[in-house]
Design an enzyme around this catalytic site. Sequence first.
Site, mmCIF file in Angstrom:
data_model
loop_
_atom_site.group_PDB
_atom_site.id
_atom_site.type_symbol
_atom_site.label_atom_id
_atom_site.label_comp_id
_atom_site.label_asym_id
_atom_site.label_seq_id
_atom_site.Cartn_x
_atom_site.Cartn_y
_atom_site.Cartn_z
ATOM 1 N N GLU A 160 0.792 -1.248 0.000
ATOM 2 C CA GLU A 160 0.000 0.000 0.000
ATOM 3 C C GLU A 160 0.819 1.289 0.000
ATOM 4 O O GLU A 160 0.577 2.174 0.819
ATOM 5 C CB GLU A 160 -0.967 -0.019 1.198
ATOM 6 C CG GLU A 160 -1.845 -1.250 1.218
ATOM 7 C CD GLU A 160 -2.776 -1.314 2.429
ATOM 8 O OE1 GLU A 160 -2.655 -0.478 3.324
ATOM 9 O OE2 GLU A 160 -3.617 -2.216 2.448
ATOM 10 N N GLU A 267 -6.166 -10.920 -1.076
ATOM 11 C CA GLU A 267 -6.959 -10.704 0.148
ATOM 12 C C GLU A 267 -8.451 -10.666 -0.175
ATOM 13 O O GLU A 267 -9.182 -9.781 0.267
ATOM 14 C CB GLU A 267 -6.530 -9.387 0.821
ATOM 15 C CG GLU A 267 -5.044 -9.314 1.113
ATOM 16 C CD GLU A 267 -4.609 -8.048 1.865
ATOM 17 O OE1 GLU A 267 -5.462 -7.348 2.436
ATOM 18 O OE2 GLU A 267 -3.391 -7.784 1.879
HETATM 19 C C1 GLA Z 1 -4.864 -4.579 4.340
HETATM 20 C C2 GLA Z 1 -3.635 -5.379 4.726
HETATM 21 C C3 GLA Z 1 -4.028 -6.654 5.402
HETATM 22 C C4 GLA Z 1 -5.121 -6.468 6.409
HETATM 23 C C5 GLA Z 1 -6.281 -5.820 5.772
HETATM 24 C C6 GLA Z 1 -7.379 -5.723 6.792
HETATM 25 O O1 GLA Z 1 -5.466 -5.048 3.221
HETATM 26 O O2 GLA Z 1 -2.818 -5.682 3.654
HETATM 27 O O3 GLA Z 1 -2.921 -7.168 6.063
HETATM 28 O O4 GLA Z 1 -4.676 -5.687 7.486
HETATM 29 O O5 GLA Z 1 -5.859 -4.545 5.320
HETATM 30 O O6 GLA Z 1 -7.500 -6.896 7.546
#
Ligand code: GLA
Length: 362
Positions: A160, A267
């Site tokens: 990020e 994710e």
């Molecule tokens: C981001 C992070 C993850 C997690 C999510 C929320 O996407 O990369 O590690 O913290 O937020 O769970």
Amino acid sequence: MMMKTGTYAFLLFLFFYINGAVAQQKIVDNSKGLKDYYKNYFPIGVAVNVQALTQYKSLILSQFNSITPENAMKMAPIHPQENRYSWRDADSIVSFAQSHGLRVRGHNLCWHEQTPYWLFKDSTGGRVTKEVLLKRLHDHIQTVVSRYKGKIYAWDVVNEAIDDDSTRFLRNSLWYQICGDEFIIKAFEWAHEADPKAILFYNDYNTERPEKRERVYKLLKMLVDRHVPINAVGIQAHWSVYEPTVSDLKKTIEQFSSLGLKVQVTELDVSIYPWEKERRAKRPGESDTLTPELEQKQLEKYTEVFKIFRQYKKVITGVTFWNVCDQFTWLDQYPVPGRKNYPLLFDVNQQPKKAYWGVVNF
Ligand code: GLA
């Protein structure tokens, strides 16, 4: 010899009981999990904490062939003090994976959130210099990646780094304020040095939105052009029943992979609410049930995105869900604490939902 009626009835009962148990066992043995339906496509993973390994053990082992530690390897939990690492949870997850033949994605080495309190401070409490911060990043990466060398096949190296403001490029984090873009480049170089075989990822969210996609692409291109050892990009895929669109998702996969990078969905969850970034309180009367309409929309979204993943199987090397089943999801707390969400393929009782069948029937 005549058998007494009671004995006969008992034997008959035993016969059907054993047969029934065997039949049931067979169904369990024969049941295919996500990983089996997708064995000719890509591994299917799930984010876990240590409790999940016992609580959801059989669901995890029957459905998934890859795991990601949800929090255990982030910098604050794993490196709470400058001279102390806390390996317990991360080690348990890796050894669970090893004993059950699962792959592990490491997550993550450098992020602006969940950082330990000492990281950006010098001994007088002031802001640390660039030299010191880069040295700390180096030592952290060297120590963590080496420990799991050969056991973790892929690392989210930088997480990020793009700003939320679409008019800006890199996020104005402390990493950036202190080091400029060098922390990104160095993080990849040091991860590669520590484990030359590990597949190294840049990982981010909302990558399908055109404005964000362009900025992520710009960063990836800069890294590739400078011969930084990056191999792949993680599309986090914290989506909802309302997004992404088919064309935005396809464009993202095509654009990122045009740089020679592999793509993983790292994710995945499909929220039943529209995306919101800022935390807020639950509104009075705000509903939080999975209505039949939302369940249908979720089935359609999951079916649609998995169809695209299969179409791009040449470049997609993994799809990971963020949590195991609707009984526990980070989206119950974010962005609206206490508002129940149902973003996964298994319900609160670990049973497959309608969306599951949309994903596996192709
Ligand atoms: C981001 C992070 C993850 C997690 C999510 C929320 O996407 O990369 O590690 O913290 O937020 O769970």
